[in-house]
Design a protein around this motif. Structure first.
Motif, PDB file in Angstrom:
ATOM      1  N   LYS A  11       0.848  -1.192   0.000  1.00 23.02           N
ATOM      2  CA  LYS A  11       0.000   0.000   0.000  1.00 23.02           C
ATOM      3  C   LYS A  11       0.880   1.238   0.000  1.00 23.02           C
ATOM      4  O   LYS A  11       1.728   1.413   0.879  1.00 23.02           O
ATOM      5  N   GLU A  65       3.364  -1.004   4.038  1.00 20.44           N
ATOM      6  CA  GLU A  65       2.766   0.295   3.766  1.00 20.44           C
ATOM      7  C   GLU A  65       3.824   1.390   3.757  1.00 20.44           C
ATOM      8  O   GLU A  65       4.673   1.448   4.650  1.00 20.44           O
ATOM      9  N   SER A 146      -4.222   6.496  -1.691  1.00 15.68           N
ATOM     10  CA  SER A 146      -3.127   5.517  -1.780  1.00 15.68           C
ATOM     11  C   SER A 146      -3.560   4.380  -2.696  1.00 15.68           C
ATOM     12  O   SER A 146      -4.744   4.217  -2.995  1.00 15.68           O
ATOM     13  N   GLU A 148      -3.471   0.258  -3.158  1.00 18.16           N
ATOM     14  CA  GLU A 148      -3.236  -1.007  -2.460  1.00 18.16           C
ATOM     15  C   GLU A 148      -3.347  -2.144  -3.462  1.00 18.16           C
ATOM     16  O   GLU A 148      -4.280  -2.197  -4.262  1.00 18.16           O
TER      17      GLU A 148
END
Length: 431
Positions: A11, A65, A146, A148
């Protein structure tokens, strides 16, 4: 333990939101806007590292992440960009998008980098929305979302020479004699459950040799270790086909030779196009002048392959075999190697998605509301200050400019009907 396949979630960082702030100056409406832009979110970057040998680490941590971008600040100060997340993987790792099954990148060279998920762009501060009419915009742009993704990491060994053959034919013994590798060796099937690598030093040259785990009949259909190690052969430049010519396992050497090549061809016809040398192992257990060996050698050579009689444990004939492998490697010109054929993931179509700015309009009969949705619409919606008429007017003008109101009217929209965007309902009135 050797781990050559892993599934993880990546992510990227969200872009920072633009700031809604005002200066404190006399004779300037509300002090004048001075909200700065948000910082860009961090990217997720894969990097090949020659010091890594397996994908073991990804068994214990599945989600990765990157850092989010910082929000914009007053006095027109930009938010700090989020830090990129660098994920190191072994050389020879193929990165695959799980949803589409397409290859995103094949990392072969040490230090090679690849951005698998870009961070969201920073949102614009309210100073960017000031104009001659809107002197004190009370809204700003939200940071980009974002990204993912579920990705599959698949490692294929990078070796110059690959040893193939049935289990217990002496591949590990040959690797141990030819290199400094110390594979586990025993007289039972599937001693090698993990591929082993070693460096062969011969004359003034050297090359990497890999002992590929034993292949059985039906491996190309997934039997035995199946696809798990067949894929490692794709990376090799030259194959050494090890055959037990003594028949100590009760099998016919000619049948063994044909069955292995049949499995290689069934898995990938490209593999049989690679140079292949046949190592007639355990020659110390039979007479080189015997009819059985002569028959095997004549049969294999009739198919265009060179045969080298060896005894790996006794180091008999090994140097001649390795010399032949080195010669084949030298014949292969670096630039003439056939590249692996992949259907690659199209990042450009994703980044330049023509649907990004489109607005989908539909009528929800169950809720009796008109619904609008779209990627760009969602971003502007998240940026809207519903307590500010200027901000609401900006949202409405965007919807109208994209023809969404006309689409809704075609679906039957009338004054007083409800239009829903995400979880926000608003009543429609024609101005």
């Amino acid at each position: 333990m050797f781990v050559d396949r892993a599934k993880i979630i990546i992510k990227s960082g969200k872009g920072g939101d633009g700031a809604v702030t005002f200066r404190r100056e006399p004779f300037v409406p509300e002090g004048g806007p001075d909200g700065g832009d948000g910082g860009k979110g961090g990217d997720v970057v894969f990097q090949a590292d020659r010091n890594l040998r397996t994908l073991m680490d990804f068994r214990y941590k599945r989600k990765y992440e990157a850092e989010n971008g910082q929000n914009g600040m007053k006095k027109n100060r930009f938010g700090k960009a989020g830090q990129d997340l660098i994920i190191k993987v072994p050389m020879g790792t193929v990165i695959i998008d799980e949803e589409t099954g397409l290859v995103m990148k094949d990392l072969v060279a040490d230090g090679e980098k690849f951005v698998a998920a870009k961070g969201g762009k920073g949102g614009k501060g309210n100073v960017n929305f000031k104009n001659s009419v809107r002197q004190a915009p009370n809204f700003a742009e939200a940071g980009g979302a974002s990204k993912e993704r579920n990705v599959i990491l698949e490692m294929k060994l990078i070796a110059d020479v690959g040893l193939v053959g049935f289990p217990n034919v002496g591949k590990s013994s040959l690797l141990a004699v030819a290199t400094s590798a110390q594979p586990k060796i025993a007289n039972y099937h599937f001693t090698t459950i993990d591929p082993n690598l070693g460096v062969v030093q011969i004359y003034d040259s050297s090359f990497v040799m890999a002992d590929i785990a034993g292949i059985i009949e039906g491996a190309s259909e997934g039997l035995g270790l199946g696809f798990r190690f067949l894929k490692h052969i794709e990376r090799t430049k030259v194959l050494i086909h090890v055959v037990d010519v003594s028949g100590s396992e009760g099998r016919n050497p000619k049948d063994d030779f044909d069955k292995i090549n049949k499995e290689l061809e069934a898995y990938s016809p490209r593999i049989l196009k690679k140079p292949q040398i046949v190592a007639a192992n355990k020659i110390d257990m039979i007479d080189e002048e015997s009819e059985e060996y002569k028959d095997f050698k004549e049969y294999v050579e009739s198919k265009g392959y060179k045969v080298f009689p060896i005894s790996a444990p006794l180091n008999m004939g090994v140097k001649e075999l390795l010399s032949a492998a080195l010669l084949e490697l030298q014949k292969i010109e670096t630039n003439s190697e056939e590249e692996e054929i992949y259907e690659f993931f199209d990042f450009e179509s994703e980044d330049k998605d023509p649907e990004y700015r489109n607005i989908e309009a539909r009528y929800d009969e169950e809720e009796q509301v008109y619904v609008l949705c779209g990627k760009q619409l969602s971003k502007i919606f998240r940026s809207t200050n519903f307590n500010d008429m200027g901000s609401l007017r900006y949202l409405y003008k965007y919807i109208e400019s994209k023809g969404a109101i006309d689409k809704l009217k075609e679906l039957g929209l009338e004054e007083g009907d409800i239009i829903r965007i995400h979880d926000y309902d608003m009543e429609y009135w024609d101005e």
